[in-house]
Write an enzyme that holds these catalytic residues in place. Sequence first.
Site, PDB file in Angstrom:
ATOM      1  N   ASP A 200       0.904  -1.146   0.000  1.00  0.00           N
ATOM      2  CA  ASP A 200       0.000   0.000   0.000  1.00  0.00           C
ATOM      3  C   ASP A 200       0.940   1.191   0.000  1.00  0.00           C
ATOM      4  OD1 ASP A 200      -1.433   2.285   0.831  1.00  0.00           O
ATOM      5  OD2 ASP A 200      -3.008   1.010   1.624  1.00  0.00           O
ATOM      6  N   HIS A 201       1.035   1.878  -1.137  1.00  0.00           N
ATOM      7  CA  HIS A 201       2.127   2.855  -1.262  1.00  0.00           C
ATOM      8  C   HIS A 201       1.990   4.000  -0.261  1.00  0.00           C
ATOM      9  CE1 HIS A 201      -0.671   5.098  -3.860  1.00  0.00           C
ATOM     10  NE2 HIS A 201       0.119   6.151  -3.719  1.00  0.00           N
ATOM     11  N   HIS A 263      -5.877   2.717   1.428  1.00  0.00           N
ATOM     12  CA  HIS A 263      -5.080   3.862   1.897  1.00  0.00           C
ATOM     13  C   HIS A 263      -5.670   4.531   3.137  1.00  0.00           C
ATOM     14  CE1 HIS A 263      -3.176   3.090  -1.827  1.00  0.00           C
ATOM     15  NE2 HIS A 263      -3.898   3.867  -2.604  1.00  0.00           N
TER      16      HIS A 263
HETATM   17  C1  BG6 Z   1      -3.828   4.738  -6.197  1.00  0.00           C
HETATM   18  C2  BG6 Z   1      -5.197   4.801  -6.811  1.00  0.00           C
HETATM   19  O1  BG6 Z   1      -3.732   3.648  -5.321  1.00  0.00           O
HETATM   20  O2  BG6 Z   1      -3.573   5.934  -5.469  1.00  0.00           O
HETATM   21  C3  BG6 Z   1      -5.348   6.033  -7.689  1.00  0.00           C
HETATM   22  O3  BG6 Z   1      -5.439   3.637  -7.587  1.00  0.00           O
HETATM   23  C4  BG6 Z   1      -4.960   7.273  -6.928  1.00  0.00           C
HETATM   24  O4  BG6 Z   1      -6.674   6.146  -8.185  1.00  0.00           O
HETATM   25  C5  BG6 Z   1      -3.598   7.108  -6.264  1.00  0.00           C
HETATM   26  O5  BG6 Z   1      -4.937   8.373  -7.826  1.00  0.00           O
HETATM   27  C6  BG6 Z   1      -3.276   8.268  -5.356  1.00  0.00           C
HETATM   28  O6  BG6 Z   1      -1.955   8.162  -4.924  1.00  0.00           O
HETATM   29  P1  BG6 Z   1      -1.125   9.458  -4.514  1.00  0.00           P
HETATM   30  O7  BG6 Z   1       0.173   8.915  -4.032  1.00  0.00           O
HETATM   31  O8  BG6 Z   1      -1.008  10.285  -5.754  1.00  0.00           O
HETATM   32  O9  BG6 Z   1      -1.928  10.138  -3.456  1.00  0.00           O
END
Ligand code: BG6
Length: 513
Positions: A200-201, A263
């Site tokens: 989960d980044h 997230h």
């Molecule tokens: C991803 C989603 O996990 O996270 C995207 O699939 C979203 O839809 C993105 O735009 C948002 O990531 P960040 O790091 O730009 O907030």
Amino acid sequence: MDSAPRHPFLKGLSKHRGAPPTVVVIFGASGDLTARKLIPAIYNLACDNLLPADFFLIGYGRTSVPDEEFRKIASDAITQFSRRPFQAEIWQRVGERTHYQAGGYDELEAFNQLRQRIETIEKSVGQDVQALFYISTPPTVFRPILENLGAAGLAARHLGTEKASKVIIEKPFGRDLASAQELNRVIGGVFQEKQVFRIDHYLGKETVQDLLVQRFANTIFEPIWNRNYVDCVQITVAEDLGVGTRGGYYETSGAMRDMIQNHTMQLLALTAMEPPVSLDPEAVRDEKVKVLKAIRPLDLHPIEGDTVRAQYAEGLVAGKPVPGYTQEKGVSPESATETYAALRLNIANWRWDGVPFYLRSGKRMARRVSEIAIQFKRPPGNLFSESEMINLTSNTLAFQIQPDEGSTVSLNAKIPGLETRIQPVKMHFRYKTTFGSNTPEAYERLVLDAMIGDGTLFIRGDETEASWKLITPVHESWAALGARGMEGYAAGSWGPLAADRLLWKDRHQWRRP
Ligand code: BG6
């Protein structure tokens, strides 16, 4: 090599030199994520001298691509997407050791060839090499990839040593509780849990890690981090972008699966969990699972309940007209997919009982901002006013996860002058001003952690199931309602009125971050 035990919260990135010789194999090598995030992350690790001396990269995909062409694709991706400019002399060493393996995901023979390729690499360097498999494909092929990694003997390589194979699995991790359990079962049939890194980044974002540091490296927060002082918690992950070219994918997902289940629930878990007994990956994840399991089932009533879903209509974003969701490419004009979701959660434990946690996430909102705001109770009475009608503003501690990373405390202060007049003021900590702006990207941290075998910033199987257990009934009730109950909001706004009503019921209101 530094063999001392290490931990992402105990030591800085500069101490991360400990990955054994590694070959990273990316499944889905021609995908968007590989170009935008994975290859640039590997490049930046090379810039920081954090890759092991013997590092190899293999792209795996269905179409046949010569090694030379894949190397060019990789260097172009770095030029286009890396936070640091491309420098040929840094990439040269990795570039030379970059290969491409063509094969189907259900083709065991191609996995056997992959194994032979890795064994040839081992011979060339004269020692065992760890294989890190990064599954960055659509979820429909997760299963054959995992099973073939098992059948080809790739999962069990060097088990019991630091060079044991590891697997990173991208989202979406299932689409409901049953499919997440099934995926966990497939994984468990091939890999041991400590070889598995569900990504989960958001957990790799610097500010998300800082949340734990702020909570547990300071004494001033813990005494008030509970139901006696906290009035509510608001977690916002808002994006100003629409679905862009991902309409097809998004139609199968929606805001709840795309952002909330993973997230925002992770942000909630880190905010609400008890202090872990140590920073051991299992100790941290045990606490996250405990708090996720303590969340009460949601009231699913479409109007009175704890959930709101909405879809963006056309509107203005940064002054420019943008189309509504159902006019986007790849989206059905009758779509009942939510692009915004909000939830009210209650955690039934001693710390939080009675404190609402509000979560919201949406596309095409007024601006891109992610934050966690702890709103404290109002001071009792108002010593500074004769009118009982005038309340003091409550204190808030907000963690800005992006884009303006930092944290802010709002306090009441006296406006200078002969009268006693009070105004809320803010104390800011900003990453950029304090530390400069050279922050690693989430994927750098996470790829490095997986190479080292540290799972703290990854999601354990039981964690993902605890989160799906809560969210799945919401999907089921929404699916039963179809488009009925779907609210609308203008692109560029802060979401639907129904989401405001969700908080008004508790005499709260959303922040305007
Ligand atoms: C991803 C989603 O996990 O996270 C995207 O699939 C979203 O839809 C993105 O735009 C948002 O990531 P960040 O790091 O730009 O907030």
